[in-house]
Design a protein around this motif. Structure first.
Motif, PDB file in Angstrom:
ATOM      1  N   ALA A 157       1.222  -0.784   0.007  1.00 59.61           N
ATOM      2  CA  ALA A 157       0.010   0.259  -0.010  1.00 59.61           C
ATOM      3  C   ALA A 157       0.959   1.543   0.397  1.00 59.61           C
ATOM      4  CB  ALA A 157      -0.976   0.021   1.097  1.00 59.61           C
ATOM      5  N   LYS A 158       1.985   0.944   0.498  1.00 57.13           N
ATOM      6  CA  LYS A 158       2.852   2.258   0.722  1.00 57.13           C
ATOM      7  C   LYS A 158       3.684   1.890  -0.440  1.00 57.13           C
ATOM      8  CE  LYS A 158       4.474   5.775   2.984  1.00 57.13           C
ATOM      9  NZ  LYS A 158       3.302   6.965   3.646  1.00 57.13           N
ATOM     10  N   ALA A 159       4.053   1.305  -1.092  1.00 52.85           N
ATOM     11  CA  ALA A 159       4.351   1.998  -2.573  1.00 52.85           C
ATOM     12  C   ALA A 159       3.602   1.938  -3.551  1.00 52.85           C
ATOM     13  CB  ALA A 159       4.858   0.154  -2.792  1.00 52.85           C
ATOM     14  N   LEU A 160       2.721   1.702  -3.562  1.00 48.23           N
ATOM     15  CA  LEU A 160       1.632   2.655  -3.989  1.00 48.23           C
ATOM     16  C   LEU A 160       0.807   3.988  -3.712  1.00 48.23           C
ATOM     17  CD1 LEU A 160      -1.118   1.697  -6.797  1.00 48.23           C
ATOM     18  CD2 LEU A 160      -1.982   1.232  -5.085  1.00 48.23           C
ATOM     19  N   LEU A 161       0.858   4.274  -3.071  1.00 46.56           N
ATOM     20  CA  LEU A 161       1.103   5.424  -2.664  1.00 46.56           C
ATOM     21  C   LEU A 161       2.612   6.144  -2.875  1.00 46.56           C
ATOM     22  CD1 LEU A 161      -0.525   5.407   0.843  1.00 46.56           C
ATOM     23  CD2 LEU A 161      -1.894   6.383  -1.272  1.00 46.56           C
ATOM     24  N   VAL A 162       3.175   5.745  -2.741  1.00 42.97           N
ATOM     25  CA  VAL A 162       4.387   6.767  -3.599  1.00 42.97           C
ATOM     26  C   VAL A 162       4.235   6.746  -5.197  1.00 42.97           C
ATOM     27  CG1 VAL A 162       7.434   6.580  -3.552  1.00 42.97           C
ATOM     28  CG2 VAL A 162       5.504   6.445  -1.806  1.00 42.97           C
ATOM     29  N   ALA A 163       4.152   5.378  -5.544  1.00 40.48           N
ATOM     30  CA  ALA A 163       4.169   5.275  -7.366  1.00 40.48           C
ATOM     31  C   ALA A 163       2.588   6.491  -7.539  1.00 40.48           C
ATOM     32  CB  ALA A 163       3.458   4.107  -7.299  1.00 40.48           C
ATOM     33  N   ILE A 164       1.618   6.865  -6.510  1.00 37.21           N
ATOM     34  CA  ILE A 164       0.485   7.892  -7.215  1.00 37.21           C
ATOM     35  C   ILE A 164       0.698   9.018  -6.985  1.00 37.21           C
ATOM     36  CG2 ILE A 164      -2.057   8.670  -6.967  1.00 37.21           C
ATOM     37  CD1 ILE A 164      -2.790   5.777  -6.349  1.00 37.21           C
ATOM     38  N   LYS A 165       2.065   9.454  -5.610  1.00 33.79           N
ATOM     39  CA  LYS A 165       2.496  10.385  -5.525  1.00 33.79           C
ATOM     40  C   LYS A 165       3.651  11.222  -6.996  1.00 33.79           C
ATOM     41  CE  LYS A 165       4.992  13.863  -2.423  1.00 33.79           C
ATOM     42  NZ  LYS A 165       6.330  13.335  -0.494  1.00 33.79           N
ATOM     43  N   ARG A 166       4.219  10.208  -7.480  1.00 34.31           N
ATOM     44  CA  ARG A 166       5.171  10.429  -8.638  1.00 34.31           C
ATOM     45  C   ARG A 166       4.204  10.467 -10.094  1.00 34.31           C
ATOM     46  NH1 ARG A 166      10.681   8.612  -8.306  1.00 34.31           N
ATOM     47  NH2 ARG A 166      10.223   8.058 -10.095  1.00 34.31           N
ATOM     48  N   ASN A 167       3.364   9.583 -10.407  1.00 40.15           N
ATOM     49  CA  ASN A 167       2.771  10.112 -11.679  1.00 40.15           C
ATOM     50  C   ASN A 167       0.729  10.481 -10.967  1.00 40.15           C
ATOM     51  OD1 ASN A 167       4.113   8.549 -13.367  1.00 40.15           O
ATOM     52  ND2 ASN A 167       4.131   7.445 -11.758  1.00 40.15           N
TER      53      ASN A 167
ATOM     54  N   LEU B  49       1.413   6.161 -19.072  1.00 36.06           N
ATOM     55  CA  LEU B  49       0.769   6.095 -17.106  1.00 36.06           C
ATOM     56  C   LEU B  49       0.960   5.356 -17.124  1.00 36.06           C
ATOM     57  CD1 LEU B  49       0.986   8.467 -15.469  1.00 36.06           C
ATOM     58  CD2 LEU B  49      -2.000   8.348 -15.900  1.00 36.06           C
ATOM     59  N   GLY B  50       0.012   4.435 -16.865  1.00 40.15           N
ATOM     60  CA  GLY B  50      -0.070   3.231 -16.411  1.00 40.15           C
ATOM     61  C   GLY B  50       0.615   2.237 -15.575  1.00 40.15           C
ATOM     62  N   SER B  51       2.363   2.080 -17.139  1.00 38.15           N
ATOM     63  CA  SER B  51       2.912   1.487 -17.336  1.00 38.15           C
ATOM     64  C   SER B  51       4.408   1.650 -15.958  1.00 38.15           C
ATOM     65  CB  SER B  51       4.039   1.045 -18.198  1.00 38.15           C
ATOM     66  OG  SER B  51       2.932   0.648 -19.287  1.00 38.15           O
ATOM     67  N   ARG B  52       3.818   3.105 -16.044  1.00 42.73           N
ATOM     68  CA  ARG B  52       4.667   3.785 -15.351  1.00 42.73           C
ATOM     69  C   ARG B  52       4.217   3.675 -13.667  1.00 42.73           C
ATOM     70  NH1 ARG B  52       4.442   9.228 -18.446  1.00 42.73           N
ATOM     71  NH2 ARG B  52       3.623  10.529 -16.847  1.00 42.73           N
TER      72      ARG B  52
ATOM     73  N   THR C 259       6.293   1.163  -9.024  1.00 40.92           N
ATOM     74  CA  THR C 259       5.224  -0.109  -7.522  1.00 40.92           C
ATOM     75  C   THR C 259       6.092  -1.081  -7.208  1.00 40.92           C
ATOM     76  OG1 THR C 259       2.707   1.146  -7.406  1.00 40.92           O
ATOM     77  CG2 THR C 259       3.117  -1.113  -6.451  1.00 40.92           C
ATOM     78  N   ALA C 260       6.415  -1.868  -8.603  1.00 44.44           N
ATOM     79  CA  ALA C 260       7.639  -3.330  -8.251  1.00 44.44           C
ATOM     80  C   ALA C 260       8.648  -2.513  -8.289  1.00 44.44           C
ATOM     81  CB  ALA C 260       7.137  -3.266  -9.992  1.00 44.44           C
TER      82      ALA C 260
ATOM     83  N   ARG D  12      13.263   2.596  -0.987  1.00 40.71           N
ATOM     84  CA  ARG D  12      12.951   3.988  -2.051  1.00 40.71           C
ATOM     85  C   ARG D  12      11.651   4.232  -1.374  1.00 40.71           C
ATOM     86  NH1 ARG D  12      14.110   0.067  -7.636  1.00 40.71           N
ATOM     87  NH2 ARG D  12      15.675   1.157  -8.484  1.00 40.71           N
ATOM     88  N   LEU D  13      11.114   3.540  -0.933  1.00 45.30           N
ATOM     89  CA  LEU D  13      10.202   4.459   0.459  1.00 45.30           C
ATOM     90  C   LEU D  13      10.452   5.772   0.609  1.00 45.30           C
ATOM     91  CD1 LEU D  13       8.908   1.691   1.585  1.00 45.30           C
ATOM     92  CD2 LEU D  13       7.309   3.025  -0.115  1.00 45.30           C
ATOM     93  N   ILE D  14      12.443   5.455   1.144  1.00 42.41           N
ATOM     94  CA  ILE D  14      11.964   6.915   1.532  1.00 42.41           C
ATOM     95  C   ILE D  14      13.764   8.028   0.705  1.00 42.41           C
ATOM     96  CG2 ILE D  14      14.793   7.498   3.001  1.00 42.41           C
ATOM     97  CD1 ILE D  14      14.254   5.073   4.462  1.00 42.41           C
ATOM     98  N   THR D  15      13.608   7.111  -0.543  1.00 44.16           N
ATOM     99  CA  THR D  15      15.023   8.049  -2.006  1.00 44.16           C
ATOM    100  C   THR D  15      13.772   8.397  -2.092  1.00 44.16           C
ATOM    101  OG1 THR D  15      15.251   5.919  -2.926  1.00 44.16           O
ATOM    102  CG2 THR D  15      16.817   6.896  -1.226  1.00 44.16           C
ATOM    103  N   TRP D  16      12.363   8.133  -2.856  1.00 37.88           N
ATOM    104  CA  TRP D  16      11.169   8.173  -3.086  1.00 37.88           C
ATOM    105  C   TRP D  16      10.864   9.350  -2.746  1.00 37.88           C
ATOM    106  CZ3 TRP D  16      10.230   4.077  -7.816  1.00 37.88           C
ATOM    107  CH2 TRP D  16      11.309   4.210  -8.742  1.00 37.88           C
ATOM    108  N   ALA D  17      10.326   8.819  -1.241  1.00 36.00           N
ATOM    109  CA  ALA D  17       9.293   9.974  -1.060  1.00 36.00           C
ATOM    110  C   ALA D  17       9.720  11.483  -0.538  1.00 36.00           C
ATOM    111  CB  ALA D  17       9.032   8.935   0.751  1.00 36.00           C
TER     112      ALA D  17
END
Length: 501
Positions: free
Chosen positions: A333-343, A479-482, A487-488, A496-501
């Motif tokens: 869930a946290k990974a998906l939230l970070v991916a949404i923040k980036r996209n 966009l969907g692929s990114r 997330t993956a 990356r939860l730290i570096t990308w957040a």
């Protein structure tokens, strides 16, 4: 001291506990007639198209009547319970009416003995208020013969027509015979609303059911008896079962296969019919609407989540995470939230009426939860703003509330993106259908130990498959692929939860 009947009894009507709900099923009554209730006390549990909800009563008093049985679906605004708010107080008697003139002797003989009891919703029987038009007076002997023929018919015998002499006949006492009232042809059979619904669900015509209740009322037992299949007497088999023989030659060996063409079918019901209502009915409608409205695209990716699983084990021992449940779903869930923040463009909705794409600046993260009443998708409000411990606490509360069947309708509204964890059932992946109004849904498959090429060597690693479905009207393939790739990447390298957040 007396009180007015209308002021003494209060009816509590089924409220609209959601937004625009039209009906609900009464799951359970917590009170019975004669019980004392107070303002705010929960009296029943209902199931709407969205969730199970407990209803409090807004009155103090004693339960006078439960208007519907458990399992009955009731329209919003219909009274479901009556409360006596002034128990023990005699009701005000109606004013005495002026004495009416005595009827003639012959009219008194034909007048009804009392008011016929009727069921709620049927009104007053015509026989209780209007006198039937009288035919010409028959001679007393003809009346006696007619009465004897009716009595004989009720007793199962027949009476041959005999000439009657025009002379007085002494009246003979006739023993009263218990007779079950039968519905008159053309009239609507008497039955309570729950019994009518039961007959409708079972496909039984009430006009064909023999009533056994008082006053000719059809009961639940009558309906079940009418629905039961007629008993069939067992018969001994008189014919040998047909045997089929097939001969096949393999090489020099001839083989014969013997089989029975008349295999016996096990006794018992062959089908079970379950009414479509409540949460299941809402899910079916929503899925059909979503599948045939939003053009779905699903993409898949298989990844090594060994590092994520190690982080999960470490977080379980961390004192800052004490008291909350830590599992792989939390980091997904946290990974998906970070991916949404980036996209952020993926977190949107399609407004068909205004021909607009509505970009959401918040993420209400839905979590699909399987419950005894069906699949529901409550969501965590403003999930993007929560820390990891806060997200873990919110996930734990959401899941436990859903399993208890206590999820409120508000908790399932205004979702933006959803996660469905099919891996808990051992499933590798799937093609999830979007929740109406949402732009994307992520399916998480089972995490299994599999051979994987790691640093140039084949090793046993923790592997899973992610599947992302999205609305292709507002989310294109890039966009969907990114979003899926980001997330993956986080789950493969959780730092990356730290570096990308």
């Amino acid at each position: 001291m007396t009180t007015d009947i209308a002021a003494r009894y209060r009816e509590f009507k089924l409220p609209d506990v959601g937004e625009g709900l039209t009906e609900a099923e009464i799951l359970k009554w917590y009170v019975q007639p004669g019980d004392t209730v107070t303002d705010g006390q929960v009296v029943c549990e209902i199931e709407t198209a969205k969730a199970a909800v407990e209803l409090p009563i807004p009155y103090d008093g004693v339960v006078h009547e439960l208007r519907f049985e458990e399992g009955v679906t009731v329209d919003v605004g219909t009274p479901i319970i009556t409360i006596d708010v002034a128990p023990g107080t005699p009701a005000e008697a109606p004013a005495a009416a002026a004495p009416a003139p005595a009827p003639a002797a012959e009219e008194a003989a034909d007048a009804p003995k009392g008011r016929q009891p009727v069921l709620v919703g049927y009104g007053v029987s015509e026989a209780s208020t209007k006198r039937r038009a009288r035919k010409s007076e028959q001679p007393a002997p003809e009346k006696a013969a007619y009465a004897a023929s009716v009595q004989a018919e009720l007793n199962g015998t027949s009476v041959a027509a005999q000439p009657v002499a025009p002379q007085p006949v002494a009246a003979q006492p006739v023993a009263a015979q218990p007779v079950t009232p039968q519905p008159v042809a053309g009239e609507r059979p008497l039955a309570k609303p729950p019994v009518r619904k039961l007959a409708k669900d079972l496909g039984i015509d009430l006009a064909t059911v023999t009533p056994t209740g008082p006053g000719g009322v059809v009961t639940r037992e009558d309906v079940h008896a009418a629905a039961a299949p007629a008993p069939v007497a067992p018969t001994a088999p008189s014919v040998e079962p047909v045997v089929s023989r097939e001969t096949a030659t393999v090489g020099d060996v001839s083989r014969e296969t013997v089989g029975s063409a008349g295999a016996q079918v096990p006794a018992g019901p062959r089908e079970t019919r379950i009414p479509i209502k409540g949460v299941r009915k809402a899910i079916a409608s929503a899925m059909v609407n979503s599948a045939f409205t939003a053009p779905h695209v699903t993409e898949f990716i298989t990844i090594d989540v060994t590092r994520t699983m190690k982080l999960v084990a470490e977080l379980k021992e961390d004192k800052d995470m004490a008291g909350v449940r830590v599992n792989p779903l939390l980091l997904i869930a946290k990974a998906l939230l970070v991916a949404i923040k980036r996209n952020p463009a993926v977190n949107a909705a399609w407004d068909e009426a205004n021909q607009e794409i509505v970009q959401k600046e918040y993420v209400n993260l839905g979590i699909a939860a399987a419950t005894p009443r069906g699949l529901i998708v409550p969501n965590i409000k403003d999930a993007q703003a929560k820390t990891l411990p806060e997200l873990a606490a919110a996930l734990g509360e959401l899941v436990s509330t859903a399993r208890e069947g206590k999820t409120s309708p508000a908790a399932m509204q205004n979702g933006t993106v959803t996660i469905t964890n099919v891996g808990v059932f051992g499933v590798d992946t799937g093609t999830p259908i979007l929740n109406p109004g949402e732009s994307a849904i992520l399916a998480v498959g089972a995490i299994k130990l599999q051979p994987w090429v790691h640093k140039g060597k084949v090793k046993a690693r923790q592997v899973t498959t992610l599947a992302l479905s999205f609305d292709h009207r507002l989310v294109d393939g890039e966009l969907g692929s990114r979003v899926l790739a980001d997330t993956a990447a986080i789950l493969e390298h959780p730092k990356r939860l730290i570096t990308w957040a």
